[in-house]
Write an enzyme that holds these catalytic residues in place. Structure first.
Site, PDB file in Angstrom:
ATOM      1  N   GLY A  35       0.781  -1.225   0.000  1.00 12.95           N
ATOM      2  CA  GLY A  35       0.000   0.000   0.000  1.00 12.95           C
ATOM      3  C   GLY A  35       0.815   1.278   0.000  1.00 12.95           C
ATOM      4  O   GLY A  35       0.269   2.352   0.264  1.00 12.95           O
ATOM      5  N   GLY A  36       2.111   1.207  -0.272  1.00 17.06           N
ATOM      6  CA  GLY A  36       2.919   2.416  -0.291  1.00 17.06           C
ATOM      7  C   GLY A  36       2.528   3.362  -1.410  1.00 17.06           C
ATOM      8  O   GLY A  36       1.895   2.954  -2.390  1.00 17.06           O
ATOM      9  N   ASN A  44       5.293  -3.778  -8.316  1.00 15.16           N
ATOM     10  CA  ASN A  44       5.583  -4.446  -7.054  1.00 15.16           C
ATOM     11  C   ASN A  44       6.216  -5.825  -7.273  1.00 15.16           C
ATOM     12  O   ASN A  44       7.088  -6.251  -6.523  1.00 15.16           O
ATOM     13  CB  ASN A  44       4.302  -4.604  -6.248  1.00 15.16           C
ATOM     14  CG  ASN A  44       4.530  -4.874  -4.775  1.00 15.16           C
ATOM     15  OD1 ASN A  44       4.658  -3.967  -3.980  1.00 15.16           O
ATOM     16  ND2 ASN A  44       4.566  -6.147  -4.412  1.00 15.16           N
ATOM     17  N   ASN A 103       1.647  -8.922  -0.324  1.00 19.05           N
ATOM     18  CA  ASN A 103       2.739  -8.169   0.289  1.00 19.05           C
ATOM     19  C   ASN A 103       2.155  -7.027   1.112  1.00 19.05           C
ATOM     20  O   ASN A 103       1.429  -6.193   0.573  1.00 19.05           O
ATOM     21  CB  ASN A 103       3.667  -7.647  -0.812  1.00 19.05           C
ATOM     22  CG  ASN A 103       4.675  -6.634  -0.327  1.00 19.05           C
ATOM     23  OD1 ASN A 103       4.919  -5.635  -0.973  1.00 19.05           O
ATOM     24  ND2 ASN A 103       5.284  -6.892   0.813  1.00 19.05           N
ATOM     25  N   ARG A 183       7.100   5.520  -9.316  1.00 29.47           N
ATOM     26  CA  ARG A 183       6.140   5.527  -8.217  1.00 29.47           C
ATOM     27  C   ARG A 183       5.732   6.948  -7.840  1.00 29.47           C
ATOM     28  O   ARG A 183       4.577   7.183  -7.458  1.00 29.47           O
ATOM     29  CB  ARG A 183       6.721   4.783  -7.018  1.00 29.47           C
ATOM     30  CG  ARG A 183       6.917   3.318  -7.330  1.00 29.47           C
ATOM     31  CD  ARG A 183       6.783   2.355  -6.235  1.00 29.47           C
ATOM     32  NE  ARG A 183       6.049   2.680  -5.075  1.00 29.47           N
ATOM     33  CZ  ARG A 183       5.843   1.784  -4.098  1.00 29.47           C
ATOM     34  NH1 ARG A 183       6.326   0.560  -4.209  1.00 29.47           N
ATOM     35  NH2 ARG A 183       5.164   2.107  -3.022  1.00 29.47           N
ATOM     36  N   HIS A 264      11.297  -4.705   4.061  1.00 26.79           N
ATOM     37  CA  HIS A 264       9.868  -4.955   3.913  1.00 26.79           C
ATOM     38  C   HIS A 264       9.508  -5.517   2.544  1.00 26.79           C
ATOM     39  O   HIS A 264       8.428  -6.041   2.358  1.00 26.79           O
ATOM     40  CB  HIS A 264       9.120  -3.639   4.153  1.00 26.79           C
ATOM     41  CG  HIS A 264       7.635  -3.775   4.241  1.00 26.79           C
ATOM     42  ND1 HIS A 264       7.015  -4.634   5.124  1.00 26.79           N
ATOM     43  CD2 HIS A 264       6.634  -3.156   3.547  1.00 26.79           C
ATOM     44  CE1 HIS A 264       5.700  -4.531   4.978  1.00 26.79           C
ATOM     45  NE2 HIS A 264       5.445  -3.652   4.029  1.00 26.79           N
TER      46      HIS A 264
END
Length: 291
Positions: A35-36, A44, A103, A183, A264
């Site tokens: 969810g970044g 991703n 993820n 992004r 992460h």
């Protein structure tokens, strides 16, 4: 990055458009991204789609609120909403059962989908999933960085670079500028800026929302028989690595693999290991899955 030829599609679920890319053939594997800011399915999992598409029919959606899917989510119960939308995607594609890979944010959505409708999920792969002990301690520095991206002066490339290089991965120097640029452009879509999909719960119902988002409090977890592979970087600065053993001890049919020098984003930093573990686990003769 992905070199396999992807087909691109959009379907409508509950009046919302869900974009997804697809490759390969065989048992269905749905890959749900984190969810970044600026996240999307293909970006991703750019280091994983090729390997998995050799064995499976890989479906990689942009989660609601991200990429080319309709913006806006139900923030009162975000994981439940996302689970409903992904289940609706499966319905639209005529898929009764699928393996789910998730993820972070996508991991929480995958786990919630399995809790709500376990007969729709074959096996689960959860990488540093959200919703694990989320109301039991103050947010991590990485999660604070993520949740504050649209706050204050608003989004910027500098803020995004700090989040990705300082918190998302173990070795920030390994992240190319091109990925951050990609992004960042996605993160400043006017619809996303107007209604960011992942923000800090606020208002009179904030505590109830936080409670719903802590999936370890769900009494159904201890009875969920879905074979589950939990993957967690020991250097994760977004979701605490202690969540791995917590989830392992809560689920009756789970295996846990933790790796050092990994943040992460394990599927990106340790892509070769990730691809090997996941391919073996999801295969018909897996020694890890023992349902």
């Amino acid at each position: 990055m992905t070199t396999t030829a992807l087909t691109e599609h959009t379907v409508t679920v509950a009046g919302r458009s869900i974009f997804y890319a697809e490759a390969g053939a065989g048992p269905v594997v749905v890959m749900l991204h984190g969810g970044g800011p600026g996240a999307s399915g293909v970006s991703n999992y750019g280091r994983n789609i090729d390997a998995l598409a050799e064995h499976f029919r890989v479906i990689v959606p942009d989660m609601p609120g991200y990429g080319r899917s309709t913006k806006g989510i139900d923030k009162a119960d975000p994981f439940g909403f996302l689970a409903d939308m992904i289940r609706g995607l499966l319905d639209e594609l005529g898929i009764e059962t699928a393996h789910l890979i998730g993820n972070s944010y996508g991991g929480a959505a995958a786990l919630r989908l399995a809790l709500d409708t376990p007969h729709r999920v074959g096996k689960l792969v959860l990488m540093g999933p959200g919703g694990i002990g989320t109301t039991r301690a103050l947010p991590t520095a990485g999660l604070n960085s993520l949740l504050s991206y649209y706050a204050g002066a608003g989004p910027s490339r500098e803020k995004l670079g700090t989040f990705i290089r300082n918190y998302l991965v173990y070795d920030g120097n390994s992240v190319p500028d091109e990925l951050i640029d990609l992004r960042y452009r996605a993160s400043i879509d006017p619809e996303v800026v107007a209604d960011p999909p992942l923000t800090r719960p606020s208002g009179p119902k904030a505590l109830r929302t936080l409670w719903r988002m802590d999936l370890t409090r769900d009494s159904r977890l201890k009875n969920l028989q879905t074979p589950t592979l939990i993957l967690w970087g020991r250097d994760d600065k977004v979701n605490r690595p202690s969540g791995g053993p917590m989830l392992l001890n809560a689920m009756p049919n789970a295996e846990l693999v933790m790796t050092s020098h990994t943040g992460h984003w394990m599927q990106w930093e340790r892509s070769a290991l990730f691809n090997e573990l996941v391919t073996e686990f999801l295969g018909p003769d897996s020694k890890l899955a023992h349902a």
